[in-house]
Design a protein around this motif. Structure first.
Motif, PDB file in Angstrom:
ATOM      1  N   ARG A   1     -54.453  50.522   3.439  1.00 22.84           N
ATOM      2  CA  ARG A   1     -53.761  51.784   3.724  1.00 22.84           C
ATOM      3  C   ARG A   1     -53.224  51.813   5.153  1.00 22.84           C
ATOM      4  NH1 ARG A   1     -54.868  55.833  -0.241  1.00 22.84           N
ATOM      5  NH2 ARG A   1     -56.356  55.072  -1.767  1.00 22.84           N
ATOM      6  N   ALA A   2     -53.830  51.058   6.037  1.00 19.41           N
ATOM      7  CA  ALA A   2     -53.361  51.016   7.432  1.00 19.41           C
ATOM      8  C   ALA A   2     -51.930  50.484   7.520  1.00 19.41           C
ATOM      9  CB  ALA A   2     -54.290  50.155   8.282  1.00 19.41           C
ATOM     10  N   VAL A   3     -51.562  49.570   6.654  1.00 17.93           N
ATOM     11  CA  VAL A   3     -50.195  49.036   6.653  1.00 17.93           C
ATOM     12  C   VAL A   3     -49.222  50.136   6.232  1.00 17.93           C
ATOM     13  CG1 VAL A   3     -48.617  47.346   5.636  1.00 17.93           C
ATOM     14  CG2 VAL A   3     -50.929  46.657   6.300  1.00 17.93           C
ATOM     15  N   PHE A   4     -49.611  50.930   5.236  1.00 12.90           N
ATOM     16  CA  PHE A   4     -48.741  52.030   4.810  1.00 12.90           C
ATOM     17  C   PHE A   4     -48.666  53.118   5.880  1.00 12.90           C
ATOM     18  CE2 PHE A   4     -49.796  50.269   0.574  1.00 12.90           C
ATOM     19  CZ  PHE A   4     -48.511  49.886   0.245  1.00 12.90           C
ATOM     20  N   LYS A   5     -49.773  53.357   6.573  1.00 16.03           N
ATOM     21  CA  LYS A   5     -49.742  54.333   7.667  1.00 16.03           C
ATOM     22  C   LYS A   5     -48.758  53.877   8.730  1.00 16.03           C
ATOM     23  CE  LYS A   5     -52.564  56.700  11.146  1.00 16.03           C
ATOM     24  NZ  LYS A   5     -51.370  57.115  11.810  1.00 16.03           N
ATOM     25  N   LEU A   6     -48.824  52.602   9.091  1.00 16.51           N
ATOM     26  CA  LEU A   6     -47.883  52.051  10.069  1.00 16.51           C
ATOM     27  C   LEU A   6     -46.448  52.198   9.567  1.00 16.51           C
ATOM     28  CD1 LEU A   6     -47.180  50.407  12.637  1.00 16.51           C
ATOM     29  CD2 LEU A   6     -47.507  48.355  11.234  1.00 16.51           C
TER      30      LEU A   6
ATOM     31  N   ALA B   1     -41.900  44.749   6.308  1.00 21.10           N
ATOM     32  CA  ALA B   1     -43.312  44.573   5.994  1.00 21.10           C
ATOM     33  C   ALA B   1     -43.473  43.797   4.696  1.00 21.10           C
ATOM     34  CB  ALA B   1     -43.998  45.933   5.859  1.00 21.10           C
ATOM     35  N   TYR B   2     -44.566  43.055   4.631  1.00 21.95           N
ATOM     36  CA  TYR B   2     -44.950  42.392   3.384  1.00 21.95           C
ATOM     37  C   TYR B   2     -45.845  43.355   2.618  1.00 21.95           C
ATOM     38  CZ  TYR B   2     -42.979  38.156   5.212  1.00 21.95           C
ATOM     39  OH  TYR B   2     -42.093  37.239   5.692  1.00 21.95           O
ATOM     40  N   VAL B   3     -45.521  43.558   1.340  1.00 22.78           N
ATOM     41  CA  VAL B   3     -46.259  44.523   0.530  1.00 22.78           C
ATOM     42  C   VAL B   3     -46.556  43.912  -0.838  1.00 22.78           C
ATOM     43  CG1 VAL B   3     -46.207  46.827  -0.516  1.00 22.78           C
ATOM     44  CG2 VAL B   3     -45.094  46.443   1.708  1.00 22.78           C
TER      45      VAL B   3
ATOM     46  N   ALA C   1     -46.319  42.649  18.793  1.00 27.75           N
ATOM     47  CA  ALA C   1     -46.204  43.921  18.098  1.00 27.75           C
ATOM     48  C   ALA C   1     -46.079  43.601  16.609  1.00 27.75           C
ATOM     49  CB  ALA C   1     -44.968  44.670  18.585  1.00 27.75           C
ATOM     50  N   TYR C   2     -46.295  44.607  15.743  1.00 33.55           N
ATOM     51  CA  TYR C   2     -46.260  44.349  14.303  1.00 33.55           C
ATOM     52  C   TYR C   2     -44.935  43.730  13.873  1.00 33.55           C
ATOM     53  CZ  TYR C   2     -46.417  44.842   9.286  1.00 33.55           C
ATOM     54  OH  TYR C   2     -46.384  44.560   7.942  1.00 33.55           O
ATOM     55  N   ASP C   3     -43.814  44.295  14.363  1.00 35.93           N
ATOM     56  CA  ASP C   3     -42.519  43.760  13.933  1.00 35.93           C
ATOM     57  C   ASP C   3     -42.325  42.321  14.390  1.00 35.93           C
ATOM     58  OD1 ASP C   3     -42.321  44.720  16.572  1.00 35.93           O
ATOM     59  OD2 ASP C   3     -40.193  45.196  16.361  1.00 35.93           O
TER      60      ASP C   3
END
Length: 176
Positions: free
Chosen positions: A64-69, A82-84, A166-168
């Motif tokens: 869920r942290a990836v979706f929050k981001l 993002a990879y999902v 950073a994430y990106d």
């Protein structure tokens, strides 16, 4: 549609190299448009998709942290890649490399979101899977979902800081 009753089967469905999933949502994340590739890969009819929250395709193995981001980033008016891992209505899963952008009205207000998703490289999936598994394990250590998301978000931040990214930036380092 009762998505809570859909259990992952372990069968993976893959997008073709030239296929593109496209969807649009309103500002609350409710799907307003889904192309035919989305419907076919998600094993859903258009009438079952439109009007549903976008998390209708959320796979339980996705942290869920990836979706929050993702949602925090696009709500701030920025794009995100993002990879999902998604869950189809028949229990199959399908990985995507998503590019999500906000949509604006004439006055510059965010009125929705647009997402294009393509087939990710297998090496990228192999790179993100252990990170996502660690985030999910952290979320599952907490009784309250909000505590799990906070802890997982902190773990993601620590992971990125230790990598100096950073994430990106991290997303592009795992993209061949």
């Amino acid at each position: 549609m009762h998505r809570s009753k859909v259990a992952p089967t372990g069968v993976e469905r893959r997008l073709g190299a030239d296929e593109l999933i496209v969807s649009k949502t309103d500002a609350k994340g409710v799907i307003t448009y889904a192309n035919d590739v989305f419907c076919r890969i998600a094993a859903m009819r258009e009438e079952d998709v439109v009007g549903q929250p976008h998390n209708v395709i959320r796979h339980p193995d996705m942290p869920r942290a990836v979706f929050k981001l993702l949602w925090d980033t696009i709500a701030a008016g920025q794009e995100i890649f993002a990879y999902v891992n998604n869950l189809a209505a028949d229990g199959a899963n399908y990985w995507v490399f998503a590019h999500v952008t906000p949509s604006y009205d004439a006055s510059g207000r965010i009125v929705g979101y647009h997402s294009n998703r393509r087939s990710p490289h297998r090496d990228a999936i192999a790179a993100v899977t252990p990170v996502y598994a660690a985030l999910l394990a952290e979320e599952q250590r907490h009784a309250r979902a909000s505590d799990g998301i906070a802890a997982s978000t902190a773990l993601l931040g620590t992971t990125l800081v230790s990598a100096g990214l950073a994430y990106d930036e991290w997303v592009w380092t795992v993209t061949p």
